[in-house]
Design a protein around this motif. Structure first.
Motif, PDB file in Angstrom:
ATOM      1  N   THR A  87       2.466   8.075  27.949  1.00 49.20           N
ATOM      2  CA  THR A  87       2.056   9.173  27.078  1.00 49.20           C
ATOM      3  C   THR A  87       3.144  10.244  27.005  1.00 49.20           C
ATOM      4  O   THR A  87       3.412  10.796  25.942  1.00 49.20           O
ATOM      5  N   VAL A  88       3.788  10.507  28.148  1.00 49.60           N
ATOM      6  CA  VAL A  88       4.884  11.488  28.145  1.00 49.60           C
ATOM      7  C   VAL A  88       6.004  10.989  27.236  1.00 49.60           C
ATOM      8  O   VAL A  88       6.567  11.747  26.439  1.00 49.60           O
ATOM      9  N   TYR A  90       5.713   9.019  24.703  1.00 48.15           N
ATOM     10  CA  TYR A  90       5.216   9.127  23.328  1.00 48.15           C
ATOM     11  C   TYR A  90       5.408  10.541  22.804  1.00 48.15           C
ATOM     12  O   TYR A  90       5.925  10.750  21.696  1.00 48.15           O
ATOM     13  N   ILE A  91       5.032  11.513  23.605  1.00 44.54           N
ATOM     14  CA  ILE A  91       5.151  12.908  23.165  1.00 44.54           C
ATOM     15  C   ILE A  91       6.618  13.296  23.012  1.00 44.54           C
ATOM     16  O   ILE A  91       6.994  14.013  22.070  1.00 44.54           O
ATOM     17  N   ILE A  92       7.474  12.811  23.930  1.00 38.83           N
ATOM     18  CA  ILE A  92       8.911  13.127  23.830  1.00 38.83           C
ATOM     19  C   ILE A  92       9.474  12.576  22.519  1.00 38.83           C
ATOM     20  O   ILE A  92      10.229  13.251  21.802  1.00 38.83           O
ATOM     21  N   LEU A  94       7.861  11.974  19.758  1.00 35.49           N
ATOM     22  CA  LEU A  94       7.348  12.780  18.648  1.00 35.49           C
ATOM     23  C   LEU A  94       8.065  14.128  18.589  1.00 35.49           C
ATOM     24  O   LEU A  94       8.257  14.691  17.499  1.00 35.49           O
ATOM     25  N   SER A  95       8.475  14.659  19.766  1.00 38.39           N
ATOM     26  CA  SER A  95       9.187  15.945  19.790  1.00 38.39           C
ATOM     27  C   SER A  95      10.500  15.871  19.028  1.00 38.39           C
ATOM     28  O   SER A  95      10.976  16.874  18.500  1.00 38.39           O
ATOM     29  N   TYR A 100       5.963   9.271  12.874  1.00 38.91           N
ATOM     30  CA  TYR A 100       4.725   9.095  13.649  1.00 38.91           C
ATOM     31  C   TYR A 100       4.290   7.622  13.687  1.00 38.91           C
ATOM     32  O   TYR A 100       3.835   7.121  14.711  1.00 38.91           O
ATOM     33  N   THR A 104       3.694   5.563  17.105  1.00 42.78           N
ATOM     34  CA  THR A 104       2.291   5.401  17.506  1.00 42.78           C
ATOM     35  C   THR A 104       1.924   3.931  17.634  1.00 42.78           C
ATOM     36  O   THR A 104       1.169   3.548  18.539  1.00 42.78           O
ATOM     37  N   TYR A 107       3.303   2.872  20.940  1.00 46.45           N
ATOM     38  CA  TYR A 107       2.570   3.498  22.051  1.00 46.45           C
ATOM     39  C   TYR A 107       1.185   2.889  22.218  1.00 46.45           C
ATOM     40  O   TYR A 107       0.787   2.499  23.320  1.00 46.45           O
ATOM     41  N   ALA A 108       0.427   2.811  21.124  1.00 43.19           N
ATOM     42  CA  ALA A 108      -0.951   2.311  21.216  1.00 43.19           C
ATOM     43  C   ALA A 108      -0.971   0.852  21.655  1.00 43.19           C
ATOM     44  O   ALA A 108      -1.823   0.436  22.454  1.00 43.19           O
ATOM     45  N   LEU A 135      -4.102   2.440  14.398  1.00 40.22           N
ATOM     46  CA  LEU A 135      -3.936   3.848  14.783  1.00 40.22           C
ATOM     47  C   LEU A 135      -2.684   4.442  14.151  1.00 40.22           C
ATOM     48  O   LEU A 135      -2.672   5.604  13.751  1.00 40.22           O
ATOM     49  N   ASP A 150       0.301  17.629   8.359  1.00 39.38           N
ATOM     50  CA  ASP A 150       1.656  17.106   8.541  1.00 39.38           C
ATOM     51  C   ASP A 150       1.789  16.467   9.898  1.00 39.38           C
ATOM     52  O   ASP A 150       1.504  17.105  10.913  1.00 39.38           O
ATOM     53  N   LEU A 151       2.250  15.235   9.923  1.00 38.64           N
ATOM     54  CA  LEU A 151       2.524  14.570  11.195  1.00 38.64           C
ATOM     55  C   LEU A 151       4.045  14.401  11.325  1.00 38.64           C
ATOM     56  O   LEU A 151       4.753  14.392  10.317  1.00 38.64           O
ATOM     57  N   PRO A 152       4.543  14.266  12.548  1.00 41.28           N
ATOM     58  CA  PRO A 152       6.003  14.169  12.730  1.00 41.28           C
ATOM     59  C   PRO A 152       6.630  13.066  11.869  1.00 41.28           C
ATOM     60  O   PRO A 152       6.018  12.015  11.647  1.00 41.28           O
TER      61      PRO A 152
ATOM     62  N   PRO B 390      -6.793   4.091  24.426  1.00 37.19           N
ATOM     63  CA  PRO B 390      -5.587   4.470  23.663  1.00 37.19           C
ATOM     64  C   PRO B 390      -5.935   5.185  22.365  1.00 37.19           C
ATOM     65  O   PRO B 390      -5.228   6.121  21.961  1.00 37.19           O
ATOM     66  N   ASN B 405       0.432  22.568  13.860  1.00 41.93           N
ATOM     67  CA  ASN B 405       1.603  21.773  13.496  1.00 41.93           C
ATOM     68  C   ASN B 405       2.762  22.003  14.453  1.00 41.93           C
ATOM     69  O   ASN B 405       3.924  22.010  14.034  1.00 41.93           O
ATOM     70  N   ILE B 407       4.513  20.784  18.182  1.00 41.59           N
ATOM     71  CA  ILE B 407       4.499  19.776  19.231  1.00 41.59           C
ATOM     72  C   ILE B 407       4.237  20.416  20.595  1.00 41.59           C
ATOM     73  O   ILE B 407       3.770  19.747  21.530  1.00 41.59           O
ATOM     74  N   TRP B 411       2.061  19.312  24.306  1.00 41.00           N
ATOM     75  CA  TRP B 411       2.411  19.461  25.719  1.00 41.00           C
ATOM     76  C   TRP B 411       1.344  20.279  26.472  1.00 41.00           C
ATOM     77  O   TRP B 411       1.010  19.968  27.613  1.00 41.00           O
TER      78      TRP B 411
END
Lengths: 153, 495
Positions: A87-88, A90-92, A94-95, A100, A104, A107-108, A135, A150-152, B390, B405, B407, B411
């Motif tokens: 998950t970390v 995944y978030i990195i 997306l950062s 997306y 995703t 990740y999923a 997903l 808005d998604l990344p 998931p 919106n 990120i 976190w």
């Protein structure tokens, strides 16, 4: 093992909360007192910090709480750590504003495969990929086209 | 007149749709062990940005009602409560299922849930505006004392040690403070981090605490499979004679649930526990409780549904949540720019009426849906967790992004998710954290306003009668464990 880790978690949490309460107390020292009111912006945080500091002490000294499991043999803490690491990651990703959808999907699918039973891994992999596609693509459509979020990427 | 006003929003097809949608989603989530209404409502909050306030609030209320009732099926058939509120129903519902009377148990529980919900709904319609009128007279000291009482109540009647609940509440209060101080406009507790000047967002914190932490716990327990007895059953509804024969229990349990729900900070589980205890103590055959007593099932289900309606009363009338889920609902109001309380009745009466009408209709939809879809809902127990978990995590991430919106909110969500899991693992409950987080701005602002008005004197906290009563109740609840132990020692010493 479960109980040992829980004990260490409790002690670590206690020390962390005491450190936080000291940090808050020190940080609020620079805030001025109230001009038109007697308390000022520092009073409430300082009071709460003292309460947290005092109430964190039992964490360091109290034994096992009622909620802890007796038998940890079926518990998958390793899976939880692996899942959190995924998950970390995944978030990195997306950062960095990567798209997306592919992030995703990967990740999923990876999480679904990680959590699936050991037997019949091929079937589990196929199901996980299908889940990732739903997903990644389906949710992207729903959020961007229907809810206009808005998604990344 | 209020009854007619409550029915008006229901003339809109869109409102009806969202009530039905929310209730059905709540039932589905409530039926799946490991998921709960708090998680569903929290994850749905970002989606309500794009809905009208009326539609979003009625959908969330429907989810609340559905999730409390949805857990009853698995509680009876598998002895696995879908939600904590259904724990007490397992005491007698599961033994009834083991004796081949699962259909009777389900019929009684659904009928009791309906009656409990409708009675609480009547109180919601008749009491809310009266309490709101009374709340308009509350000053800042009274509001501060009320918030303190709510926090102490939820910590003192919740599970675990009192110190753990108080620590949780204090942590929630601290988490609400970073950012700009509302009274002076000064930036505080940002530690030089630019993202903290706005404080921690309500949505990422709630999603982290109630969804991510739960997912982590479910992953840890993923190899623990459900062990239960699946029994055959026919669809049997509660007969009119059953309603008549159990009228006293139904009404009493509904009233207990309603009034416990009204008390700030207490939820459905406590309501059903108290009602069950009263039913057992007043029963002609108390020994049958725990072995398949129909009265036990009726008492717990009538009460736990009634607490939902009861808890909505302080939420919309005073702006103080009656339970943890109501604290999340309070967040929904805030997201739509509304503040529950006396002003809501003047500024947004359509919301008040929608909550009242939506709640009652939701109880009816819950009854009909569960009566006809019991078999389908029971199969939800077997949804594969490797697909569900998931999906929930991805929804959590998307929900956190949808708020602002940013990120950084993701976190925050992740951090509070891990923090929430660690708290629960070491025995610190999450409920008081949320109450503290949501109510601290009100508490701090009220106290500081009051002290400004009294030129720095703290005396009005004790000399104003309503404030003094609230503080006294809080003090008594804090001292209750010590007083109880002392009383037990004294009783033990007497010859």
């Amino acid at each position: 093992m479960y109980e040992l880790i829980t004990t260490w978690l409790r002690i670590a949490l206690g020390l962390f909360l005491i450190a936080i309460s000291i940090l808050v107390f020190v940080d609020t020292a620079s805030l001025p007192g109230g001009v038109y009111e007697p308390l000022g912006p520092a009073a409430f945080p300082r009071f709460v910090a003292v309460v947290i500091g005092l109430l964190s002490l039992p964490l360091l000294f109290v034994g096992r709480s009622a909620g802890e499991s007796e038998d940890g043999s079926e518990l998958r803490q390793d899976l939880a750590v692996a899942g959190l690491a995924l998950t970390v990651g995944y978030i990195i990703l997306l950062s960095f504003d990567l798209d997306y959808r592919p992030v995703t999907i990967i990740y999923a699918a990876a999480m679904g495969f990680l959590l699936s039973p050991q037997s019949n891994r091929l079937r589990a992999g196929i199901v996980a990929l299908a889940l990732g596609a739903v997903l990644g693509l389906g949710l992207h459509f729903l959020m961007t086209s229907v809810f206009v979020v808005d998604l990344p990427g | 007149m209020d009854l007619l006003n409550a029915a008006l929003p229901l003339m809109d097809v869109g409102v009806l749709f969202y009530i039905a949608l929310g209730t059905m989603l709540g039932i589905v989530v409530g039926a799946i062990p490991g998921l709960n209404g708090a998680m569903l409502i929290t994850l749905s909050l970002p989606l309500t940005f794009y809905m009208t306030p009326v539609n979003s609030i009625v959908m969330l209320v429907g989810m609340y009602v559905g999730s409390i009732s949805g857990g009853v099926i698995t509680a009876i058939l598998f002895r696995i409560p879908g939600t904590p509120a259904s724990v007490v129903t397992t005491f007698d519902g599961y033994p009834m299922a083991q004796k081949g009377r699962a259909d009777r148990a389900i019929a009684l529980s659904l009928g009791a849930s309906l009656v409990g919900g409708l009675i609480a709904g009547m109180f919601l319609i008749s009491l809310a505006s009266l309490i709101s009128d009374w709340a308009a007279k509350l000053g800042p000291f009274e509001y501060f004392s009320l918030v303190m009482m709510a926090m102490v109540l939820i910590t003192s009647v919740g599970s675990g040690a009192l110190w753990a609940g108080l620590l949780s509440g204090a942590l929630g209060m601290l988490a609400a403070m970073p950012g700009y101080d509302p009274s002076s406009g000064r930036l505080r507790l940002d530690f030089g981090i630019s993202g903290l000047d706005g404080g921690f967002g309500l949505l990422p914190v709630l999603i982290g605490l109630f969804a991510v932490s739960q997912v982590i716990a479910e992953i840890v327990n993923i190899d623990r499979t459900a062990k239960g007895v699946t029994t055959r059953y026919r669809r049997v509804a509660m007969r009119l004679r059953d309603y008549r024969d159990n009228a006293t229990n139904l009404v009493r349990s509904s009233l207990i649930g309603t009034f416990i729900g009204i008390l700030p900070g207490i939820g459905a589980t406590v309501g059903s526990l108290v009602s069950y205890s009263v039913a057992k103590n007043t029963s002609r055959d108390p020994d049958s409780f725990g072995k398949g007593a129909e009265s036990g099932v009726i008492a717990s289900e009538a009460a736990n549904n009634a607490t939902v309606g009861g808890a909505l009363i302080p939420l919309i009338a005073i702006g103080i949540p009656g339970s943890v889920i109501d604290a999340i609902l309070l967040g929904a109001f805030v997201i739509h720019g509304m503040r529950p309380g006396p002003l809501l009745f003047d500024n947004n009466p359509e919301i008040v009426h929608a909550v009242m009408g939506g709640y009652i209709l939701s109880c009816v939809i819950m009854f009909v849906a569960l009566s006809f879809a019991t078999g389908l809902i029971a199969r939800l127990m077997y949804l594969p967790r490797q697909a569900m978990l998931p999906a929930i995590l991805v929804f959590c991430v998307v929900g956190s992004i949808a708020a602002n919106n940013q990120i950084s909110d993701v976190w925050v969500m992740f951090a509070f998710g891990v923090f929430g899991y660690v708290l629960e693992r070491v025995g610190i409950p999450l409920g008081p954290f949320v109450i503290g987080f949501v109510l601290t701005p009100i508490a701090e602002e009220s106290l500081r306003s009051g002290l400004m008005m009294s030129a720095g004197s703290w005396l009005p906290l004790m000399t104003r009668p309503i404030s003094a009563v609230f503080l006294l109740i809080a003090l008594l609840m804090l001292m209750a464990p010590m007083l109880t132990k002392r009383a037990q020692r004294i009783v033990g010493r007497e010859p």
